[in-house]
Design an enzyme around this catalytic site. Structure first.
Site, PDB file in Angstrom:
ATOM      1  CE1 TYR A   1      25.930  71.972  84.603  1.00  0.00           C
ATOM      2  CE2 TYR A   1      28.150  71.279  85.213  1.00  0.00           C
ATOM      3  CZ  TYR A   1      26.900  70.993  84.688  1.00  0.00           C
ATOM      4  OH  TYR A   1      26.628  69.720  84.251  1.00  0.00           O
TER       5      TYR A   1
ATOM      6  CE  LYS B   1      24.372  69.781  86.924  1.00  0.00           C
ATOM      7  NZ  LYS B   1      23.102  69.041  86.708  1.00  0.00           N
TER       8      LYS B   1
END
Length: 251
Positions: free
Chosen positions: A157, A161
Site C-alpha cells: 500500500y 501510494k
C-alpha cells in the site's frame, strides 16, 4: 467560491467512503458527476440519488480500474458519451491487503499495485486525451500519509501510494502546457467504516500520532478536493496536500 457549475467530474471508487464524500461535495458545488464503482450497485445507486437530489446529473459506471488499459478507457468513454466531456478526474479507487513483508504473497502485492497505482495511471492516460483537446482539466490522485512516511505491514500500500505521488508530479509536468493540473491528496487518519471498528484503545493510540489530536472526517478530504478541482486552484499543480492533522510535516 469554488463554483463547479458546468463541470463534469469522474470519481473512481465513488460509491462509499472518501469517493462518496467527494462526489457529493462536487455535486454540492454544481458539478455533474460520473460515479465509478466496482461491485456495490446499491451503494452506488444511493450516491447517484443524492447527487440528483442536489439538482445535478449523475451516472453510474461499473468497472474495475485494476484490469488495465481497456477497462479504464471503457470507463472514461462511457462518461464522455454521456456528458460530452470530463473536466475533473479523481483517482480514488483503492484497496488494502495488509501483511508483514516476509508474509506478503505475490497476489497481495500485485493486487494492491494494480488497483492503487496502475489503475490511476491508465485512468489518467485515458482522461488526458479529452482534457488535452479541451485544454482544461483537473486530475486529483488520492495518495496517503502512508505513501509519505511508510507503514509497517503495508509495504504494498505504501509503495503504491508513494508511486502515485511520483505519477502526480510527472503528469503535472507533462500536461501543464495544455491547461491541465494534477495534484495529490494524502489523507492521514480519517473516520471511516474501518476506523469505526477499531477498539477504543487503538483509536486513542492513533490519535497520539496526530498533532491535532483527533481523526479527520471524509468531509475534510472532500473540501480539499473541491478546492483542487476549482478555478481558484488554477496555479496549483504537482503538489501533495496532506489532510492529516499534522501527522506528516516536511518540505
Amino acid at each position: 467560491m469554488f463554483d463547479l457549475t458546468g463541470r463534469v467530474a469522474l470519481v473512481t471508487g465513488g460509491s462509499r467512503g472518501l469517493g462518496r464524500a467527494i462526489a457529493l461535495a462536487f455535486a454540492g458545488q454544481g458539478a455533474d458527476v460520473a460515479v465509478n464503482y466496482l461491485g456495490n450497485a446499491e451503494a452506488a445507486d444511493e450516491v447517484a440519488g443524492q447527487i440528483r437530489g442536489l439538482g445535478r446529473q449523475a451516472m453510474l459506471i461499473q468497472g474495475d480500474t485494476s484490469l488495465g488499459r481497456e477497462a479504464c478507457e471503457a470507463i472514461v468513454n462511457a462518461a464522455v458519451a454521456e456528458f460530452s466531456k470530463v473536466d475533473i478526474l479523481v483517482n480514488n479507487a483503492g484497496i488494502t491487503r495488509d501483511n508483514l513483508m516476509l508474509r506478503m504473497d505475490a497476489d497481495d502485492w500485485e493486487s494492491v499495485l494494480d488497483t492503487n497505482l496502475s489503475g490511476p495511471f491508465w485512468m489518467t492516460r485515458a482522461t488526458a486525451r479529452p482534457m488535452m483537446k479541451a485544454r482544461y482539466g483537473r486530475i486529483i490522485n488520492m495518495s496517503s500519509a502512508a505513501g509519505r512516511m511508510g507503514n509497517a505491514g503495508q509495504a504494498n500500500y505504501a509503495s503504491a501510494k508513494a508511486g502515485l505521488i511520483g505519477l502526480t508530479k510527472s503528469t503535472a509536468r507533462e500536461l501543464a502546457s495544455r491547461g491541465i493540473t494534477c495534484n495529490a491528496l494524502a489523507p492521514g487518519l480519517i473516520e471511516t467504516d474501518l476506523t469505526a471498528d477499531l477498539p477504543p484503545a487503538a483509536t486513542e493510540a492513533l490519535k497520539t500520532m496526530t498533532p491535532l489530536g483527533y481523526l479527520g472526517s471524509v468531509d475534510d478530504v472532500a473540501a480539499a478536493a473541491v478546492y483542487l478541482a476549482s478555478d481558484e486552484a488554477r496555479y496549483v499543480t504537482g503538489q501533495v496536500i496532506g489532510v492529516d492533522g499534522g501527522m506528516v510535516m516536511g518540505a
